[in-house]
Write an enzyme that holds these catalytic residues in place. Sequence first.
Site, PDB file in Angstrom:
ATOM      1  CG  PHE A 136      -1.967   1.064   1.139  1.00 18.27           C
ATOM      2  CD1 PHE A 136      -3.100   0.877   0.368  1.00 18.27           C
ATOM      3  CD2 PHE A 136      -1.798   2.278   1.774  1.00 18.27           C
ATOM      4  CE1 PHE A 136      -4.052   1.886   0.250  1.00 18.27           C
ATOM      5  CE2 PHE A 136      -2.742   3.288   1.663  1.00 18.27           C
ATOM      6  CZ  PHE A 136      -3.882   3.086   0.901  1.00 18.27           C
ATOM      7  CG  ASP A 205      -0.377  -2.150   6.982  1.00 22.92           C
ATOM      8  OD1 ASP A 205      -1.494  -2.487   7.394  1.00 22.92           O
ATOM      9  OD2 ASP A 205      -0.171  -1.108   6.339  1.00 22.92           O
ATOM     10  CE1 TYR A 230      -9.263   2.619   6.439  1.00 24.04           C
ATOM     11  CE2 TYR A 230      -8.550   3.986   8.259  1.00 24.04           C
ATOM     12  CZ  TYR A 230      -8.294   3.414   7.028  1.00 24.04           C
ATOM     13  OH  TYR A 230      -7.104   3.632   6.388  1.00 24.04           O
ATOM     14  CE  LYS A 231      -7.884  -0.820   4.862  1.00 20.10           C
ATOM     15  NZ  LYS A 231      -8.389  -0.062   3.722  1.00 20.10           N
ATOM     16  NE  ARG A 378      -9.802  -2.699  -3.025  1.00 19.54           N
ATOM     17  CZ  ARG A 378      -9.336  -2.079  -1.936  1.00 19.54           C
ATOM     18  NH1 ARG A 378      -8.177  -2.443  -1.408  1.00 19.54           N
ATOM     19  NH2 ARG A 378     -10.024  -1.112  -1.355  1.00 19.54           N
TER      20      ARG A 378
HETATM   21  C1  LIG Z   1      -2.317  -1.746   3.952  1.00 15.47           C
HETATM   22  C2  LIG Z   1      -2.748  -0.357   4.264  1.00 15.47           C
HETATM   23  N1  LIG Z   1      -2.002   0.420   5.065  1.00 15.47           N
HETATM   24  C3  LIG Z   1      -2.380   1.692   5.370  1.00 15.47           C
HETATM   25  C4  LIG Z   1      -3.560   2.208   4.875  1.00 15.47           C
HETATM   26  C5  LIG Z   1      -4.023   3.592   5.119  1.00 15.47           C
HETATM   27  O1  LIG Z   1      -3.410   4.313   6.109  1.00 15.47           O
HETATM   28  P1  LIG Z   1      -4.239   5.436   6.877  1.00 15.47           P
HETATM   29  O2  LIG Z   1      -5.172   4.710   7.812  1.00 15.47           O
HETATM   30  O3  LIG Z   1      -3.212   6.243   7.569  1.00 15.47           O
HETATM   31  O4  LIG Z   1      -4.998   6.226   5.861  1.00 15.47           O
HETATM   32  C6  LIG Z   1      -4.373   1.410   4.060  1.00 15.47           C
HETATM   33  C7  LIG Z   1      -5.648   1.967   3.535  1.00 15.47           C
HETATM   34  O5  LIG Z   1      -6.396   1.381   2.839  1.00 15.47           O
HETATM   35  C8  LIG Z   1      -3.955   0.119   3.747  1.00 15.47           C
HETATM   36  O6  LIG Z   1      -4.702  -0.653   2.944  1.00 15.47           O
END
Ligand SMILES: Cc1ncc(COP(=O)(O)O)c(C=O)c1O
Length: 419
Positions: A136, A205, A230-231, A378
């Site tokens: 990401f 992550d 938030y997912k 997706r």
């Molecule tokens: C793997 C991953 N890391 C980080 C983020 C986003 O980071 P943030 O919560 O700081 O916007 C996402 C967002 O979809 C993501 O998929």
Amino acid sequence: MTDPSPLSRDTALALDAADPLRTEGRHGDPADLFDLPDGVVYLDGNSLGALPRAVAPHLARVVGDEWGRGLISSWNDADWINLPARVGAKIAALIGVPSSDVHVGDSTTVLLFKTMVAASRLRPGRRTVVVEPTTFPTDGYVAAGVAELLGLEVRWCDPADPVAALDDDVALLALTHVDFRSGAMYDLPGITAAAHDAGALVQWDLCHSAGAVPVDLAGADADLAVGCTYKYLNGGPGSPAYAYVAERLQGELRQPITGWMGHATPFEMQRDHVPADGVRRMASGTPPVLALSALDAALSVFDDVDPAALRATSLSLTDLFIRLVEARLGDTFEVITPREHARRGSQVSLRHPEAYGVVQALIARGVVGDFRTPDVARFGFAPLYVTHADVWDAVEHLVTVMTGEEHLDPAYRVRNLVT
Ligand SMILES: Cc1ncc(COP(=O)(O)O)c(C=O)c1O
């Protein structure tokens, strides 16, 4: 278009009726805990989770009673000050770590920065951070920023073999457990062990795994992890992120944003920063109480959930989707998500040159997925509220979209800001 469905909708309904996640929980079907609009098949919980019914009444109480009536005393009386730790304990249960080892606050991006700096400082003689190039974007951007700040080097690894990039100069291997684009999942315990053999730390992550894929960080002897909420954790748009730090690293850990909330005694108002014991040293400023309260209530949907049943349902849903797409649209879409269960998260990605239009045409029909440039549609399968019948209906709509060429509608040539 290939042959007709190998499965009927009744078969999908039967799979739901026999699904232990739907039938064996003490509180009934977990889908009933969510407030989804009628007629919508929501396959975007890997981007923004659905709204748990518990959130709105809880937030109304926190706002009306705790803030409105309690005012400043709620920091003590409602124990707002320990809300990050209480919410962290709930997340800890989902990622397989002790309840005291998770900090909640900031965004994923900010926590990536804090943990990457801290991890690099834990390996002072080593000058390299390994990142995979299809990660990401924010993960790669932050790694580059940290490298510039600390005079380190970013080494881009082969996504298919990140371990091959390890040597005795690597301080940190930073990987995303489940890939946001393809839904492919890394072998978290195997890669963690290989990195440790090379003397490196690993940061995972977990944005696309926690809440849909059971994660056992302690079992893998993981070092550090971050994730959004938030997912699949359904905390709401922009809800605070979390960071895990293994207990064995906490005493030495020095994160760069040394704010007062990460101080050992914030209300002593001392001149010099003394890091708090434990994972609280990851904190920097005042916790976002309203956002944390929404997340706190949202996480209650996991109270009664057996992680093995969650994973079994997730795999059954993604298996069914892949099988139906391949049988009915196999010559139209390329499924880029791995077939092997051990290598798959909880989403399925389809490649098509007109993927943006396909996603928009599906949304117009009430089937919500999303698009990732240049050509990926997706579909996320949040096992708590997506059913096998939803999968069947989504593929039925997809067949109709492609047969009627609805995806070629000129209205879908213009891309929204958020895709
Ligand atoms: C793997 C991953 N890391 C980080 C983020 C986003 O980071 P943030 O919560 O700081 O916007 C996402 C967002 O979809 C993501 O998929």
